[in-house]
Design a protein around this motif. Sequence first.
Motif, PDB file in Angstrom:
ATOM      1  N   THR A  39      -1.746   8.403   2.045  1.00  0.00           N
ATOM      2  CA  THR A  39      -1.810   7.341   3.051  1.00  0.00           C
ATOM      3  C   THR A  39      -3.084   6.519   2.865  1.00  0.00           C
ATOM      4  OG1 THR A  39      -0.549   8.692   4.616  1.00  0.00           O
ATOM      5  CG2 THR A  39      -1.812   6.875   5.533  1.00  0.00           C
ATOM      6  N   ASP A  43      -3.242   2.576   1.942  1.00  0.00           N
ATOM      7  CA  ASP A  43      -3.975   1.639   2.800  1.00  0.00           C
ATOM      8  C   ASP A  43      -5.038   0.881   2.010  1.00  0.00           C
ATOM      9  OD1 ASP A  43      -2.447   2.403   4.977  1.00  0.00           O
ATOM     10  OD2 ASP A  43      -3.988   3.740   5.809  1.00  0.00           O
ATOM     11  N   GLU A  46      -3.310  -1.702  -0.172  1.00  0.00           N
ATOM     12  CA  GLU A  46      -2.838  -2.814   0.663  1.00  0.00           C
ATOM     13  C   GLU A  46      -3.999  -3.728   1.049  1.00  0.00           C
ATOM     14  OE1 GLU A  46       0.273  -3.286   4.291  1.00  0.00           O
ATOM     15  OE2 GLU A  46      -1.306  -1.790   4.602  1.00  0.00           O
ATOM     16  N   ASN A  47      -5.130  -3.137   1.409  1.00  0.00           N
ATOM     17  CA  ASN A  47      -6.300  -3.929   1.795  1.00  0.00           C
ATOM     18  C   ASN A  47      -6.895  -4.697   0.622  1.00  0.00           C
ATOM     19  OD1 ASN A  47      -6.198  -3.176   4.499  1.00  0.00           O
ATOM     20  ND2 ASN A  47      -7.518  -1.406   4.189  1.00  0.00           N
TER      21      ASN A  47
END
Length: 66
Positions: A39, A43, A46-47
């Motif tokens: 996860t 994340d 994605e950032n």
Amino acid sequence: MAGLSCPFTLLWIEKARTTIAYVETITGADYIKSVGAYTLAFDQAENDSVSPDDSRKLIENYLGKD
């Protein structure tokens, strides 16, 4: 960047109301119940990613269509 060393997919299992990670390695694949690291890697990716418009511009620039 975390997550680039092996492909993985986070799967939400509605009936069990839990997330598992499907992880592919050089020797096979596995389902992982402890998904914290995956996860976090998702994340971070994605950032760090660029927007769809910026992605299009980068690809067009690379292809010489600017």
